[in-house]
Design an enzyme around this catalytic site. Structure first.
Site, PDB file in Angstrom:
ATOM      1  N   ASP A 136      33.474  -2.956 -47.058  1.00 36.81           N
ATOM      2  CA  ASP A 136      33.073  -1.561 -47.053  1.00 36.81           C
ATOM      3  C   ASP A 136      33.095  -0.899 -45.687  1.00 36.81           C
ATOM      4  O   ASP A 136      33.000  -1.551 -44.649  1.00 36.81           O
ATOM      5  CB  ASP A 136      31.682  -1.399 -47.671  1.00 36.81           C
ATOM      6  CG  ASP A 136      30.626  -2.270 -46.988  1.00 36.81           C
ATOM      7  OD1 ASP A 136      30.960  -3.382 -46.560  1.00 36.81           O
ATOM      8  OD2 ASP A 136      29.464  -1.820 -46.880  1.00 36.81           O
ATOM      9  N   GLU A 174      28.296  -4.300 -47.940  1.00 33.32           N
ATOM     10  CA  GLU A 174      27.438  -5.017 -46.988  1.00 33.32           C
ATOM     11  C   GLU A 174      26.487  -4.080 -46.259  1.00 33.32           C
ATOM     12  O   GLU A 174      25.393  -4.482 -45.868  1.00 33.32           O
ATOM     13  CB  GLU A 174      28.310  -5.766 -45.965  1.00 33.32           C
ATOM     14  CG  GLU A 174      27.535  -6.730 -45.075  1.00 33.32           C
ATOM     15  CD  GLU A 174      26.835  -6.076 -43.909  1.00 33.32           C
ATOM     16  OE1 GLU A 174      25.778  -6.577 -43.470  1.00 33.32           O
ATOM     17  OE2 GLU A 174      27.333  -5.035 -43.404  1.00 33.32           O
ATOM     18  N   GLU A 175      26.893  -2.829 -46.090  1.00 32.69           N
ATOM     19  CA  GLU A 175      26.143  -1.897 -45.251  1.00 32.69           C
ATOM     20  C   GLU A 175      24.892  -1.351 -45.955  1.00 32.69           C
ATOM     21  O   GLU A 175      24.832  -0.224 -46.406  1.00 32.69           O
ATOM     22  CB  GLU A 175      27.043  -0.735 -44.809  1.00 32.69           C
ATOM     23  CG  GLU A 175      28.172  -1.140 -43.896  1.00 32.69           C
ATOM     24  CD  GLU A 175      27.702  -1.548 -42.503  1.00 32.69           C
ATOM     25  OE1 GLU A 175      26.501  -1.409 -42.208  1.00 32.69           O
ATOM     26  OE2 GLU A 175      28.546  -2.002 -41.716  1.00 32.69           O
ATOM     27  N   HIS A 199      29.214   1.071 -35.487  1.00 29.79           N
ATOM     28  CA  HIS A 199      28.471   2.188 -36.065  1.00 29.79           C
ATOM     29  C   HIS A 199      28.518   3.431 -35.175  1.00 29.79           C
ATOM     30  O   HIS A 199      27.598   4.259 -35.194  1.00 29.79           O
ATOM     31  CB  HIS A 199      27.012   1.806 -36.372  1.00 29.79           C
ATOM     32  CG  HIS A 199      26.872   0.818 -37.485  1.00 29.79           C
ATOM     33  ND1 HIS A 199      25.864   0.879 -38.429  1.00 29.79           N
ATOM     34  CD2 HIS A 199      27.608  -0.284 -37.828  1.00 29.79           C
ATOM     35  CE1 HIS A 199      25.986  -0.118 -39.288  1.00 29.79           C
ATOM     36  NE2 HIS A 199      27.045  -0.835 -38.935  1.00 29.79           N
ATOM     37  N   ARG A 253      24.339 -19.716 -33.143  1.00 28.35           N
ATOM     38  CA  ARG A 253      23.156 -20.506 -32.820  1.00 28.35           C
ATOM     39  C   ARG A 253      22.634 -21.139 -34.106  1.00 28.35           C
ATOM     40  O   ARG A 253      22.931 -20.664 -35.210  1.00 28.35           O
ATOM     41  CB  ARG A 253      22.058 -19.654 -32.177  1.00 28.35           C
ATOM     42  CG  ARG A 253      21.499 -18.577 -33.093  1.00 28.35           C
ATOM     43  CD  ARG A 253      20.423 -17.737 -32.401  1.00 28.35           C
ATOM     44  NE  ARG A 253      19.185 -18.488 -32.254  1.00 28.35           N
ATOM     45  CZ  ARG A 253      18.506 -18.565 -31.111  1.00 28.35           C
ATOM     46  NH1 ARG A 253      18.957 -17.959 -30.019  1.00 28.35           N
ATOM     47  NH2 ARG A 253      17.381 -19.240 -31.053  1.00 28.35           N
TER      48      ARG A 253
END
Length: 381
Positions: free
Chosen positions: A84, A141-142, A371, A181
């Site tokens: 998206d 996803e957003e 963004h 990580r």
């Protein structure tokens, strides 16, 4: 550079012109969450053309391709990319900029999808591996939970995996570098809306008789800055930010509004801190409203959980990255990121890991962050 690495890079370079064309085509035609119809069709068509088994329509526009290795083996992994775009107006300047008003690929999902398509093509053409690879192209996803929607619709029942892997581009990190990580990596993400209500009134003749929700908003915005600085332990990480304020009508500046709305986001890593932020935000809203004779209604919604990588799978990611770019270009103990990812839902459901890949910087050292209207997922030197 090892011979195997050099050979792999040379093989992948053969796809480069087509992949660039695919990425730019997606960039010109961005689609936001659960509306990625054209993008999903492009993905499915390419996969089929390369001989990949395809399933469509998972969580509306999700696509999964299945590639089976030529060696014996029962294990399976999933590789995930997101489809998206965002509701952002793209800056001018690129010949492949968005053709859809008010929408653009401002987070690099067009790049993620293209990279996974390239990987799928390579694996389909050279299936010299054991087991199965599912390439998962996720919608929304957003902030809309497309990953969770795929899981809820039976993603891992239909396409069982022993491990799931994801990645995201990282503007400002040099091209050719990777970072991850073990354990908590990206923040839990919540959104909140507080509505303050008063009587409103005439801003000139009747201000003394009004209860003014804008005063409550002003106090509230200052007060919530104390949640992290005075309520969260200094050794913890948390963020509370305001993203939207609305009250009254700009064409009626002499009217005290009867309602004012403040919206924002909160980020945290531990459940205890998440609970604390929600509790304090609501308490401060009520206190600020009461101070000025108003009322407050707070709506706090939990979107994404903390993204937590698993140790064994992170070791696998690190080994793969080191094999490609070498030890010195891989960060194994990256700092915590207060961005969020709904890939966190997949890592709650399955063992797996998540890694950042450098998107580089401009020659002068600058870069555009995700963004923003000038962002582009094309890597820089």
């Amino acid at each position: 550079m090892t011979a195997a690495r050099a050979r792999l890079i040379e093989e992948l370079r053969a796809y480069e012109p087509e992949l660039i064309a695919i990425r730019r085509d997606m960039h010109r035609h961005p689609e936001t969450g659960f509306e990625e119809i054209r993008t999903a069709k492009l993905v499915a068509d390419k996969l089929r053309a390369w001989g990949v088994e395809v399933a469509e329509g998972i969580a509306k526009t999700g696509v999964v391709g299945t590639i089976r290795g030529s060696r014996p083996g029962q294990r399976a992994i999933g590789l995930r990319a997101d489809l998206d775009a965002l509701n952002i107006k793209e800056a001018h300047g690129r010949d492949y900029r968005s053709t859809v008003p008010g929408k653009m690929h401002a987070c690099g999902h067009d790049g993620h999808t293209t990279m996974l398509l390239g990987a799928a093509r390579h694996l389909a053409e050279k299936p010299d591996f054991a087991g199965t690879v599912h390439v998962i192209f996720q919608p929304a996803e957003e902030g809309m939970g497309g990953g969770k929607a795929m899981i809820d619709e039976g993603l891992f029942e239909r396409f069982p995996v022993d491990a799931i892997y994801g990645m995201h581009n990282a503007p400002g990190m040099p091209v050719g570098m990777f970072a991850t990580r073990k354990g908590p990596f990206m923040a839990a993400s919540d959104t909140w809306v507080v509505t303050f209500r008063g009587t409103g009134g005439h801003g000139g003749a009747g201000a003394h008789a009004a209860t003014d929700p804008t005063l409550a908003v002003g106090g509230f915005i200052g007060a919530i800055q104390t949640i992290v600085s005075r309520n969260v332990r200094a050794t913890e990480v948390a963020v509370v930010s305001v993203g939207h304020i609305a009250a009254g009508d700009r064409n009626a500046p002499n009217v005290i509004p009867s309602e004012a709305i403040v919206c924002g986001t909160a980020r945290s890593y531990s459940p205890a801190v998440r609970d604390l932020i929600e509790r304090r935000l609501k308490a401060l809203a009520e206190a600020c409203a009461g101070t000025y004779g108003c009322s407050a209604e707070a709506d706090y919604r939990r979107l994404f959980p903390t993204l937590v990588t698993h140790a064994d799978e992170t070791d696998v990611s690190l080994a793969a990255a080191r094999a490609v770019v070498g030890e010195r270009a891989v960060i194994a103990e990256a700092p915590l990121l207060t961005g969020s990812e709904d890939f966190a839902f997949m890592l709650e459901a399955k063992q797996g890991s998540f890694i950042m890949i450098g998107n580089g910087v401009e020659p002068d050292g600058s870069y555009h962050y995700v963004h923003t209207p000038e962002y582009d997922s094309t890597t820089r030197s």
